[in-house]
Motif scaffolding. Structure first.
Motif, PDB file in Angstrom:
ATOM      1  N   PHE A  81       0.904  -1.185  -0.007  1.00 18.33           N
ATOM      2  CA  PHE A  81      -0.104  -0.097   0.058  1.00 18.33           C
ATOM      3  C   PHE A  81       0.706   1.254  -0.063  1.00 18.33           C
ATOM      4  CE2 PHE A  81      -3.746  -2.699   0.425  1.00 18.33           C
ATOM      5  CZ  PHE A  81      -4.619  -1.940   0.132  1.00 18.33           C
ATOM      6  N   THR A  82       1.993   1.537   0.874  1.00 17.79           N
ATOM      7  CA  THR A  82       2.900   2.430   0.636  1.00 17.79           C
ATOM      8  C   THR A  82       3.674   2.547  -0.731  1.00 17.79           C
ATOM      9  OG1 THR A  82       4.934   1.159   1.275  1.00 17.79           O
ATOM     10  CG2 THR A  82       3.497   2.166   3.086  1.00 17.79           C
ATOM     11  N   ILE A  83       3.836   1.289  -1.430  1.00 17.57           N
ATOM     12  CA  ILE A  83       4.149   1.694  -3.109  1.00 17.57           C
ATOM     13  C   ILE A  83       3.179   2.178  -3.625  1.00 17.57           C
ATOM     14  CG2 ILE A  83       4.885   0.174  -4.786  1.00 17.57           C
ATOM     15  CD1 ILE A  83       6.510  -1.672  -2.726  1.00 17.57           C
ATOM     16  N   LEU A  84       1.793   1.586  -3.538  1.00 12.35           N
ATOM     17  CA  LEU A  84       0.685   2.203  -4.248  1.00 12.35           C
ATOM     18  C   LEU A  84       0.670   3.735  -4.024  1.00 12.35           C
ATOM     19  CD1 LEU A  84      -1.893   2.209  -5.680  1.00 12.35           C
ATOM     20  CD2 LEU A  84      -3.097   1.484  -3.685  1.00 12.35           C
ATOM     21  N   ASN A  85       0.954   4.204  -2.762  1.00 11.86           N
ATOM     22  CA  ASN A  85       0.794   5.412  -2.639  1.00 11.86           C
ATOM     23  C   ASN A  85       1.808   6.269  -3.145  1.00 11.86           C
ATOM     24  OD1 ASN A  85      -1.585   5.191  -1.175  1.00 11.86           O
ATOM     25  ND2 ASN A  85      -0.551   5.007   0.874  1.00 11.86           N
ATOM     26  N   TYR A  86       3.143   5.586  -2.854  1.00 11.37           N
ATOM     27  CA  TYR A  86       4.141   6.317  -3.970  1.00 11.37           C
ATOM     28  C   TYR A  86       3.751   6.577  -5.140  1.00 11.37           C
ATOM     29  CZ  TYR A  86       8.631   6.102  -6.290  1.00 11.37           C
ATOM     30  OH  TYR A  86       9.742   6.236  -7.389  1.00 11.37           O
ATOM     31  N   VAL A  87       3.293   5.592  -5.857  1.00 11.09           N
ATOM     32  CA  VAL A  87       3.081   5.556  -7.448  1.00 11.09           C
ATOM     33  C   VAL A  87       1.730   6.859  -7.602  1.00 11.09           C
ATOM     34  CG1 VAL A  87       2.061   4.451  -9.383  1.00 11.09           C
ATOM     35  CG2 VAL A  87       3.763   3.391  -7.987  1.00 11.09           C
ATOM     36  N   SER A  88       0.918   6.798  -6.639  1.00 14.06           N
ATOM     37  CA  SER A  88      -0.320   7.707  -6.828  1.00 14.06           C
ATOM     38  C   SER A  88       0.458   9.153  -6.785  1.00 14.06           C
ATOM     39  CB  SER A  88      -1.246   7.432  -5.733  1.00 14.06           C
ATOM     40  OG  SER A  88      -1.688   6.166  -6.122  1.00 14.06           O
ATOM     41  N   ASP A  89       1.215   9.321  -5.808  1.00 17.27           N
ATOM     42  CA  ASP A  89       1.860  10.801  -5.860  1.00 17.27           C
ATOM     43  C   ASP A  89       2.917  11.080  -6.866  1.00 17.27           C
ATOM     44  OD1 ASP A  89       0.449  10.973  -3.670  1.00 17.27           O
ATOM     45  OD2 ASP A  89       2.483  10.646  -1.915  1.00 17.27           O
ATOM     46  N   HIS A  90       3.187  10.213  -7.745  1.00 16.97           N
ATOM     47  CA  HIS A  90       4.188  10.248  -8.665  1.00 16.97           C
ATOM     48  C   HIS A  90       3.675  11.447  -9.627  1.00 16.97           C
ATOM     49  CE1 HIS A  90       7.400   9.921 -11.519  1.00 16.97           C
ATOM     50  NE2 HIS A  90       8.241   9.289 -10.920  1.00 16.97           N
ATOM     51  N   PRO A  91       4.381  12.461  -9.903  1.00 13.68           N
ATOM     52  CA  PRO A  91       3.918  13.536 -11.067  1.00 13.68           C
ATOM     53  C   PRO A  91       3.768  12.996 -12.492  1.00 13.68           C
ATOM     54  CG  PRO A  91       6.284  14.052 -10.609  1.00 13.68           C
ATOM     55  CD  PRO A  91       5.819  12.838  -9.643  1.00 13.68           C
ATOM     56  N   GLN A  92       4.422  11.783 -12.763  1.00 17.69           N
ATOM     57  CA  GLN A  92       4.180  11.125 -14.038  1.00 17.69           C
ATOM     58  C   GLN A  92       3.123  10.166 -14.303  1.00 17.69           C
ATOM     59  OE1 GLN A  92       8.663  11.112 -14.594  1.00 17.69           O
ATOM     60  NE2 GLN A  92       7.793  10.800 -16.584  1.00 17.69           N
ATOM     61  N   VAL A  93       2.310   9.843 -13.086  1.00 19.74           N
ATOM     62  CA  VAL A  93       1.399   8.713 -13.078  1.00 19.74           C
ATOM     63  C   VAL A  93       0.184   9.471 -13.738  1.00 19.74           C
ATOM     64  CG1 VAL A  93       0.346   9.249 -10.878  1.00 19.74           C
ATOM     65  CG2 VAL A  93       0.250   7.074 -11.700  1.00 19.74           C
ATOM     66  N   SER A  94      -0.661   8.605 -14.732  1.00 18.89           N
ATOM     67  CA  SER A  94      -2.036   9.019 -15.075  1.00 18.89           C
ATOM     68  C   SER A  94      -3.010   8.496 -14.644  1.00 18.89           C
ATOM     69  CB  SER A  94      -2.007   8.962 -16.615  1.00 18.89           C
ATOM     70  OG  SER A  94      -2.979   9.121 -17.220  1.00 18.89           O
ATOM     71  N   LYS A  95      -3.793   9.067 -13.827  1.00 16.38           N
ATOM     72  CA  LYS A  95      -4.864   8.226 -12.879  1.00 16.38           C
ATOM     73  C   LYS A  95      -6.031   7.965 -13.803  1.00 16.38           C
ATOM     74  CE  LYS A  95      -3.355  10.225  -8.335  1.00 16.38           C
ATOM     75  NZ  LYS A  95      -3.604  10.877  -7.204  1.00 16.38           N
ATOM     76  N   ARG A  96      -5.879   7.075 -14.620  1.00 16.02           N
ATOM     77  CA  ARG A  96      -6.710   6.358 -15.501  1.00 16.02           C
ATOM     78  C   ARG A  96      -6.868   4.920 -15.070  1.00 16.02           C
ATOM     79  NH1 ARG A  96      -7.286   9.735 -20.095  1.00 16.02           N
ATOM     80  NH2 ARG A  96      -5.688  11.147 -20.502  1.00 16.02           N
ATOM     81  N   VAL A  97      -8.022   4.572 -14.342  1.00 16.42           N
ATOM     82  CA  VAL A  97      -8.236   3.427 -13.703  1.00 16.42           C
ATOM     83  C   VAL A  97      -8.217   2.169 -14.998  1.00 16.42           C
ATOM     84  CG1 VAL A  97      -9.619   1.906 -12.400  1.00 16.42           C
ATOM     85  CG2 VAL A  97      -9.856   4.266 -11.884  1.00 16.42           C
ATOM     86  N   GLY A  98      -7.174   1.303 -14.787  1.00 20.45           N
ATOM     87  CA  GLY A  98      -6.814   0.471 -15.893  1.00 20.45           C
ATOM     88  C   GLY A  98      -6.011   1.018 -16.941  1.00 20.45           C
ATOM     89  N   GLY A  99      -5.530   2.141 -16.842  1.00 22.05           N
ATOM     90  CA  GLY A  99      -4.994   2.807 -18.004  1.00 22.05           C
ATOM     91  C   GLY A  99      -5.599   3.300 -19.100  1.00 22.05           C
ATOM     92  N   ILE A 100      -7.058   3.209 -19.042  1.00 20.14           N
ATOM     93  CA  ILE A 100      -7.866   3.441 -20.140  1.00 20.14           C
ATOM     94  C   ILE A 100      -9.085   4.411 -19.603  1.00 20.14           C
ATOM     95  CG2 ILE A 100      -7.354   1.541 -21.487  1.00 20.14           C
ATOM     96  CD1 ILE A 100     -10.121   0.388 -20.364  1.00 20.14           C
ATOM     97  N   GLY A 101      -9.510   5.093 -20.425  1.00 22.52           N
ATOM     98  CA  GLY A 101     -10.887   6.084 -19.916  1.00 22.52           C
ATOM     99  C   GLY A 101     -10.284   7.451 -19.507  1.00 22.52           C
ATOM    100  N   PRO A 102     -11.082   7.943 -19.014  1.00 20.08           N
ATOM    101  CA  PRO A 102     -10.716   9.292 -18.402  1.00 20.08           C
ATOM    102  C   PRO A 102      -9.848   9.582 -17.335  1.00 20.08           C
ATOM    103  CG  PRO A 102     -12.991   8.973 -17.529  1.00 20.08           C
ATOM    104  CD  PRO A 102     -12.532   7.738 -18.771  1.00 20.08           C
TER     105      PRO A 102
END
Length: 736
Positions: free
Chosen positions: A382-403
């Motif tokens: 979960f800490t790794i997930l939170n790290y990824v979620s905070d990364h400026p280059q992550v695109s918050k598209r669930v499953g990598g698709i959609g809005p």
């Protein structure tokens, strides 16, 4: 860049000073997840229990979010899971969905966490943290209403928490009994690791408890018992998330059932006269652990490129025990990972990172060991997930698709999917652990050392149950050897070239044990002396199972196998990172191109740490893949509302389910309740929201019985109807 560097006052027990600022940059789901992770760090180290806490908290937050969505479907709210029903009549339309969601999520998380950590060693700090969060978020923690029909989001959150709490009190975890074991018994007497050898091991294939003068668990908490019990050997009984009856095998031992999902079959066993292939595999597996212990010295002159260019990108996993020797490098360490030449995000080659192998192996072992102040392996992901979620280059598209979705939607969906996978990994791995009950390296290596050497039948100290001789690593003690003893009392024994153990560390801030020749009867894993091996069986590796399941979820969630930017990093500064000895000798970064690379490094870390042989690792990785795929597949059907009734052991389709009725609902304390259910050994129990049994009776007179509710307080209660073929739970409300 330091991975997982959330060092907020919020998590240091002073929530009022920082939680408001934190909530301005993170969703309320993230705030409560961080509060949960801190509570896990302060609690006893119970990976199974905390995987369940993470999942159940994720359920509470997801259901509070989904209650306001016209497409998504909640998990418990308004549905039935494994015979447990959480009734829901809907909520009025709201003009501010986001605000109401945040309030409902906060009340649900607050109530659930207060319940789950009320008896934790860190209970006082946890409760202050939760109350401070509620106040900073502008909520009244004394609001105990459950009247969600009025549109009160706090009441909805409280009601959801009640459902999750009640669900947990009947899900097979024995929460009401403090998660205590109910029928498992160890096959071997305990080993005192302070004494040489292991003449207490009666069955070399079965788990052995350890005895300590002082046992400090993996979270740094002193434990009163000097011989800790096996943690969660019956966890296969717990209601899973996406595991299906087709994944299940039920075994019997001692008149009790052991439930095993994704059964990997038995590990290598020492059998008969020790001449069969499985006995040979047993010797190879545990001798590899001893040999890899020789890699834990940064002064041996061996340097590795530990960048993604040289490590990771494993093409395939062994399909059988016979293929393990071709996968693991017995002498040098590591696996056949080919590395990845180019960073797919930047298009540039990964830079080489040459570091001492001894530093790399030690940092890897300690980073993934989840020692003091850690959130245990499921929380670590979960800490790794939170790290990824905070990364400026992550695109918050669930499953990598959609809005692109907002932070709250991203968090509740990602926590729900990862929580389900971590929970299923616990149910699966510990179901296997409980049934196969496999020995740990510290027990096996010392026992084999007591037997002698297994390489030369004509030589001294021969035993087919002994350790194989490997020049430079596993040898005999001869006369004149520095280890022979003053009276040559150790001549003929086995010696190992290995990490020398805690006896060579007086001050961990400045001392290193280093590697050298030791008597094999005194071998130690690379762990703290008060916690040399977790208190549960080895097969299969929980770390391997958790990590590979999580890696699959992270890959599905982001739609990308790679960390944001093409690389995840953890810094281990020179002489500042290692805890129980000095080190590392140089600045080192753990680097991973993909989530699966991180998972594979986690698996190897447990071998260098002396905790698992290869036989524990590969089956864990394989079942982790299946768990992650199934958990993501099921979670997405909740996201898009296409889920059908979850089939878990056929409980939802029990033939009598439709015949169970509890009325009136809601009722009052003066009106009582009527229960209709099939006759024939049918019992009815009622529990309050804290899991306390209010009454118990048998159904009579044509399948109907009346229950008095005189003296009951207003609130939600749970009526459980049990027959020989299953059980159904129905919630009822006693109105004011």
């Amino acid at each position: 860049m330091r991975l997982f560097a959330i060092a907020l006052t919020l998590l240091a027990g002073i929530p009022a000073l920082s939680s408001t600022v934190y909530a301005q940059t993170h969703s309320v789901a993230r705030v409560w997840n961080e509060a949960l992770l801190q509570s896990i760090r302060e609690d006893f180290a119970r990976p199974t229990v905390h995987a369940r806490n993470l999942f159940h908290t994720s359920i509470a937050m997801w259901d509070a979010w989904a209650a306001y969505d016209t497409q998504s479907r909640p998990y418990l709210l308004g549905g039935t899971v494994s015979g447990f029903e959480c009734g829901f009549t809907g909520i009025p339309a709201t003009t501010d969905v986001q605000t109401d969601r945040e309030e409902a999520i906060s009340f649900a998380a607050f109530r659930l966490l207060s319940h789950r950590f009320g008896h934790s060693p860190g209970a006082e700090a946890a409760e202050a943290r939760y109350a401070g969060l509620m106040q900073d978020l502008g909520y009244d923690p004394s609001n105990e209403s459950r009247a969600y029909e009025t549109g009160d989001p706090a009441a909805l959150g409280n009601y959801i928490a009640d459902c999750v709490i009640a669900f947990g009190l009947q899900d097979g975890a024995n929460e009401a009994g403090g998660y205590a074991n109910q029928y498992y018994r160890p096959a071997n007497p305990p080993l005192n690791p302070e004494l040489p050898g292991n003449n207490q091991l009666l069955d070399p294939n079965r788990w052995q408890p350890l005895s300590f003068d002082l046992f400090i668990d993996q979270s740094g908490n002193p434990v009163p018992a000097s011989t800790p019990e096996f943690v969660s050997p019956e966890w296969g009984d717990v209601v899973p998330f996406a595991l299906a009856s087709t994944d299940l095998t039920v075994y019997q031992r001692g008149g009790h059932a052991y439930r095993v999902y994704h059964d990997p079959g038995p590990p290598p066993m020492m059998t008969g006269d020790g001449s069969d292939p499985m006995s040979e595999a047993y010797r190879w597996n545990f001798s590899l652990v001893a040999i890899w212990s020789a890699h834990l010295d940064p002064s041996d002159g061996v340097y590795w490129d530990t960048s993604p260019a040289a490590i990771g990108n494993v093409a395939s996993l062994p399909a059988s025990i016979a293929e393990y020797p071709g996968f693991y490098d017995l002498m040098e360490g590591g696996d056949p990972g080919r590395g990845t030449r180019l960073n797919p995000v930047t298009g540039s080659p990964y830079w080489a990172q040459l570091v001492p192998r001894g530093d790399y192996a030690r940092v890897l072992a300690e980073f993934w060991a989840d020692g003091p102040d850690s959130e245990t392996p499921p929380g670590h992901w979960f800490t790794i997930l939170n790290y990824v979620s905070d990364h400026p280059q992550v695109s918050k598209r669930v499953g990598g698709i959609g809005p692109v979705v907002d932070d709250l939607e991203w968090d509740v969906k990602s926590y729900f999917a990862l929580g389900g996978a971590m929970h299923d990994a616990a149910v699966t791995a510990w179901g296997v652990k409980g049934w196969y009950d496999y020995v740990r390296p510290v027990s096996a290596i010392r026992w084999m050392a007591d037997q002698g050497q297994a390489s030369d039948p004509a030589g001294p100290s021969y035993s087919p149950y002994g350790l194989p001789l490997v020049p430079g690593y596993i040898e005999m003690v001869n006369a004149g050897d520095p280890l022979a003893g003053e009276s040559n009392e150790h001549v003929g024994k086995i010696k190992l070239y290995a990490w020398r153990g805690p006896d060579f560390i007086e001050d961990p801030a400045v001392d290193e044990a280093r590697v050298g020749w030791i008597l094999a009867e005194n071998w130690w894993p690379y762990q703290r002396p008060t916690f040399i091996t977790p208190p549960f069986a080895g097969y299969v590796s929980g770390h391997s199972t958790y990590s590979r399941a999580a890696a699959e979820i992270m890959t599905f969630l982001t739609g990308d196998a790679y960390f944001p930017g093409g690389m995840g990093i953890f810094d281990a500064p020179r002489n500042e990172f290692l805890v129980f000895e000095e080190g590392p000798s140089e600045n080192i970064e753990l680097q991973w191109a993909t989530y699966r690379d991180a998972s594979d490094q986690c698996s190897l870390s447990r071998i260098w740490g002396g905790i698992h042989p290869p036989a524990d690792d590969i089956p864990g990785r394989r079942m982790g893949i299946e768990i992650g795929v199934d958990a993501w597949s099921l979670a997405t059907t909740y996201f898009d509302g296409t889920v059908t009734d979850v089939e878990q052991e056929g409980v939802d389709t029990l033939p009598f389910a439709a015949a169970v009725h509890v009325f009136p609902n809601p009722s009052t304390a003066s009106a009582g309740l009527q229960v209709e259910a099939p006759v024939g050994r049918t019992s009815v129990s009622v529990f309050d929201a804290r899991g306390r049994r209010m009454t118990e009776t048998l159904v009579t007179e044509g399948g109907r019985t009346g229950l008095s509710t005189n003296g009951w307080s207003a609130g939600v209660y749970f009526v459980r109807v049990e027959t020989a073929s299953g059980a159904i739970t129905r919630p009822v409300t006693i109105a004011r």
